[in-house]
Structure formats: C-alpha cells, structure tokens
Write a protein that holds these residues in place. Structure first.
Motif: not given
Length: 119
Positions: A69-70, A94-96, A58-59, A109-112
């Motif tokens: 957040f990529t 994701l652009k916050v 991630c970054v 959950k996605m990162v995991e």
C-alpha cells in the motif's frame, strides 16, 4: 467504486492462498474511501490506483506473498519506526504479510492527511 478494482480484489478471493490478500485489499480500499470521500479509483498498470482531482493519492498491489500500500504526497508524514519500507520521501509504502496486524485507523488518518495536500 470502479468495477475493475472490484474484479481485481475478487480475483484474489478465488485463490485459496490469496484470500487473506483480498481481505487486506478490501480493508485498504475502504479506508481510502473513508479518508477521502471524493476519491476516484481505476485499475492502472494492473493495480488499483486512487486519485483525488486526477492526482495519485494511493495504490494497492498484491504480489506472491504480500500486499503493498503506497501513499503518495507523503513527504510530511510521520510514522512509527520501521512502519514503512525504505524509499523516496514523497512515497511511503507499507508491505503487509500474511497474518500481520495492520493499523487501518492510523493508515486512514495518514491518507486523509496526505490527500488534503492535493489541490
């Protein structure tokens, strides 16, 4: 945790207009560590990068009015419509924006899930 990454987030706190970004970055950093306890982090290209076994997971990046957040290795991820920005299948971004509600549990959950595909 890497001090350079901590400094990156703390620098955002110093600017009243970016304090919300510091909170988002802090939450994202924490969820990455929760999802992948063996993750390592470093500041690269002036952004916090998270690696598993030396490979990108991630970054995080703070810009003028948003935080990105990529998630890498994301080809198999499924997400709600319009959750991620348009882009390559292997990366999901994701652009916050300020005031936006973020589903940190879903992101964790996605990162995991994606980190599990990194050998």
């Amino acid at each position: 945790m890497n001090q350079d990454v901590t400094d990156y987030i703390n620098k955002l706190k110093d600017n009243p207009k970016q304090q919300w970004q510091a909170e988002v970055c802090h939450q994202l950093r924490q969820l990455v560590h929760n999802a992948v306890p063996e993750i390592t982090e470093r500041l690269q290209y002036s952004k916090p990068h998270f690696l598993k076994n030396g490979k990108y997971a991630c970054v995080i990046g703070a810009a003028k009015g948003w935080v990105t957040f990529t998630i890498f290795n994301a080809r198999s991820l499924t997400a709600p419509a319009d959750f991620f920005e348009a882009g390559p299948e292997e990366r999901k971004t994701l652009k916050v924006l300020a005031g936006q509600t973020v589903d940190y549990k879903l992101l964790e959950k996605m990162v995991e899930q994606t980190a599990a595909t990194i050998p």
